[in-house]
Write a protein that holds these residues in place. Structure first.
Motif, PDB file in Angstrom:
ATOM      1  N   ILE A   1       0.872  -1.231  -0.007  1.00 10.65           N
ATOM      2  CA  ILE A   1       0.158   0.030   0.118  1.00 10.65           C
ATOM      3  C   ILE A   1       0.966   0.954  -0.025  1.00 10.65           C
ATOM      4  O   ILE A   1       1.771   1.407   0.723  1.00 10.65           O
ATOM      5  N   THR A   2       0.561   2.204  -0.784  1.00 10.07           N
ATOM      6  CA  THR A   2       1.351   3.447  -1.132  1.00 10.07           C
ATOM      7  C   THR A   2       0.433   4.363  -0.456  1.00 10.07           C
ATOM      8  O   THR A   2      -0.798   4.457  -0.504  1.00 10.07           O
ATOM      9  N   VAL A   3       0.977   5.415   0.191  1.00  6.95           N
ATOM     10  CA  VAL A   3       0.267   6.636   0.830  1.00  6.95           C
ATOM     11  C   VAL A   3       0.997   7.758   0.168  1.00  6.95           C
ATOM     12  O   VAL A   3       1.875   8.388   1.027  1.00  6.95           O
ATOM     13  N   PRO A   4       0.354   8.240  -0.845  1.00  2.84           N
ATOM     14  CA  PRO A   4       0.826   9.221  -1.462  1.00  2.84           C
ATOM     15  C   PRO A   4       0.730  10.641  -0.862  1.00  2.84           C
ATOM     16  O   PRO A   4       1.443  11.707  -0.919  1.00  2.84           O
ATOM     17  N   GLU A   5      -0.409  10.879  -0.089  1.00  5.72           N
ATOM     18  CA  GLU A   5      -0.758  12.067   0.494  1.00  5.72           C
ATOM     19  C   GLU A   5      -1.797  12.031   1.722  1.00  5.72           C
ATOM     20  O   GLU A   5      -2.479  11.161   1.815  1.00  5.72           O
ATOM     21  N   VAL A   6      -1.464  13.017   2.611  1.00 10.42           N
ATOM     22  CA  VAL A   6      -2.471  13.185   3.659  1.00 10.42           C
ATOM     23  C   VAL A   6      -2.686  14.649   3.904  1.00 10.42           C
ATOM     24  O   VAL A   6      -1.917  15.408   3.883  1.00 10.42           O
ATOM     25  N   ARG A   7      -4.063  14.872   3.992  1.00 12.78           N
ATOM     26  CA  ARG A   7      -4.451  16.134   3.925  1.00 12.78           C
ATOM     27  C   ARG A   7      -5.269  16.453   5.303  1.00 12.78           C
ATOM     28  O   ARG A   7      -5.975  15.671   5.832  1.00 12.78           O
ATOM     29  N   MET A   8      -4.765  17.570   5.897  1.00 16.18           N
ATOM     30  CA  MET A   8      -5.223  17.898   7.162  1.00 16.18           C
ATOM     31  C   MET A   8      -6.254  18.935   7.038  1.00 16.18           C
ATOM     32  O   MET A   8      -6.282  19.795   6.357  1.00 16.18           O
ATOM     33  N   SER A   9      -7.222  19.049   8.109  1.00 13.31           N
ATOM     34  CA  SER A   9      -8.317  20.015   8.195  1.00 13.31           C
ATOM     35  C   SER A   9      -7.325  21.337   8.983  1.00 13.31           C
ATOM     36  O   SER A   9      -6.538  20.975   9.643  1.00 13.31           O
ATOM     37  N   PRO A  10      -7.896  22.424   8.753  1.00  6.69           N
ATOM     38  CA  PRO A  10      -7.355  23.720   9.346  1.00  6.69           C
ATOM     39  C   PRO A  10      -7.189  23.519  10.882  1.00  6.69           C
ATOM     40  O   PRO A  10      -6.307  24.093  11.444  1.00  6.69           O
ATOM     41  N   ASP A  11      -8.027  22.694  11.421  1.00  3.26           N
ATOM     42  CA  ASP A  11      -7.753  22.718  13.150  1.00  3.26           C
ATOM     43  C   ASP A  11      -7.027  21.598  13.475  1.00  3.26           C
ATOM     44  O   ASP A  11      -6.642  21.079  14.684  1.00  3.26           O
ATOM     45  N   LEU A  12      -6.318  20.679  12.425  1.00  2.00           N
ATOM     46  CA  LEU A  12      -5.547  19.404  12.736  1.00  2.00           C
ATOM     47  C   LEU A  12      -6.151  18.208  13.562  1.00  2.00           C
ATOM     48  O   LEU A  12      -5.606  17.579  13.778  1.00  2.00           O
ATOM     49  N   ARG A  13      -7.461  18.418  13.451  1.00  2.00           N
ATOM     50  CA  ARG A  13      -8.239  17.147  14.134  1.00  2.00           C
ATOM     51  C   ARG A  13      -8.687  16.108  13.297  1.00  2.00           C
ATOM     52  O   ARG A  13      -9.112  15.076  13.656  1.00  2.00           O
ATOM     53  N   LEU A  14      -8.645  16.422  11.841  1.00  2.00           N
ATOM     54  CA  LEU A  14      -9.078  15.404  10.810  1.00  2.00           C
ATOM     55  C   LEU A  14      -7.820  15.018   9.883  1.00  2.00           C
ATOM     56  O   LEU A  14      -7.622  16.209   9.105  1.00  2.00           O
ATOM     57  N   ALA A  15      -7.512  13.866   9.595  1.00  2.00           N
ATOM     58  CA  ALA A  15      -6.550  13.620   8.547  1.00  2.00           C
ATOM     59  C   ALA A  15      -7.212  12.537   7.551  1.00  2.00           C
ATOM     60  O   ALA A  15      -7.714  11.814   7.758  1.00  2.00           O
ATOM     61  N   THR A  16      -7.159  13.230   6.302  1.00  2.00           N
ATOM     62  CA  THR A  16      -7.683  12.362   5.195  1.00  2.00           C
ATOM     63  C   THR A  16      -6.543  11.727   4.501  1.00  2.00           C
ATOM     64  O   THR A  16      -5.502  12.402   4.093  1.00  2.00           O
ATOM     65  N   VAL A  17      -6.369  10.543   4.754  1.00  2.00           N
ATOM     66  CA  VAL A  17      -5.105   9.741   4.199  1.00  2.00           C
ATOM     67  C   VAL A  17      -5.762   9.077   2.900  1.00  2.00           C
ATOM     68  O   VAL A  17      -6.579   8.254   2.800  1.00  2.00           O
ATOM     69  N   TYR A  18      -4.914   9.389   1.742  1.00  2.00           N
ATOM     70  CA  TYR A  18      -5.153   9.099   0.493  1.00  2.00           C
ATOM     71  C   TYR A  18      -4.108   7.659   0.229  1.00  2.00           C
ATOM     72  O   TYR A  18      -2.831   7.888   0.431  1.00  2.00           O
ATOM     73  N   VAL A  19      -4.921   6.509   0.054  1.00  2.00           N
ATOM     74  CA  VAL A  19      -3.858   5.158  -0.140  1.00  2.00           C
ATOM     75  C   VAL A  19      -4.398   4.594  -1.566  1.00  2.00           C
ATOM     76  O   VAL A  19      -5.048   5.150  -2.349  1.00  2.00           O
ATOM     77  N   MET A  20      -3.124   4.085  -2.053  1.00  2.00           N
ATOM     78  CA  MET A  20      -3.287   3.463  -3.438  1.00  2.00           C
ATOM     79  C   MET A  20      -2.692   1.850  -3.181  1.00  2.00           C
ATOM     80  O   MET A  20      -1.370   1.756  -2.689  1.00  2.00           O
ATOM     81  N   PRO A  21      -3.185   0.820  -3.173  1.00  2.00           N
ATOM     82  CA  PRO A  21      -2.780  -0.508  -3.254  1.00  2.00           C
ATOM     83  C   PRO A  21      -1.776  -0.719  -4.651  1.00  2.00           C
ATOM     84  O   PRO A  21      -2.330   0.131  -5.593  1.00  2.00           O
TER      85      PRO A  21
END
Length: 139
Positions: free
Chosen positions: A51-71
């Motif tokens: 699994i590759t993790v190319p990017e993680v985007r954070m919300s402005p308050d840093l309480r939510l991390a959206t993790v983009y993955v690609m097998p």
């Protein structure tokens, strides 16, 4: 004559977020990628895929991390995301230990579809209709 020190606009942020969001996202990306590489997550679906993790985007308050993955090769993408969702409580705890933040961010997993979109655009550019239009302009 006094100088105005606040000449910068506070609402103007880069496309990916503030500098802090980008830095924290990168730290979390490294922590998750390291967990996947070491095999810390004991799930048969995750263990059976690269699994590759190319990017993680954070919300402005840093309480939510959206993790983009690609097998690897995009194989069983929905199963991989479901397995990561099942193990996100464990992963959140590990991220909290690896990254020193006030709050451990909640993790959300999504498939990174940038590769598929790039391939679609590439096919469009190679299509006979586009090639025909390009040769007309050259003549």
């Amino acid at each position: 004559m006094s100088r105005n020190k606040n000449t910068r606009r506070h609402d103007a942020t880069p496309a990916g977020g503030s500098q802090r969001q980008l830095r924290v996202g990168e730290l979390i990306r490294h922590a998750i990628a390291e967990m996947l590489t070491r095999g810390d997550i004991h799930d048969p679906v995750i263990e059976g895929h690269l699994i590759t993790v190319p990017e993680v985007r954070m919300s402005p308050d840093l309480r939510l991390a959206t993790v983009y993955v690609m097998p690897l090769a995009g194989r069983d993408a929905a199963e991989v995301v479901a397995a990561l969702e099942r193990n996100k409580k464990f992963m959140r705890g590990e991220v909290a230990h690896a990254v020193n933040l006030k709050f451990a961010p909640d993790l959300r997993f999504h498939i990174d579809d940038r590769f598929a979109e790039a391939e679609r655009i590439e096919k469009l550019l190679r299509s006979p209709q586009v090639a025909r239009d390009l040769t007309k302009d050259d003549e």
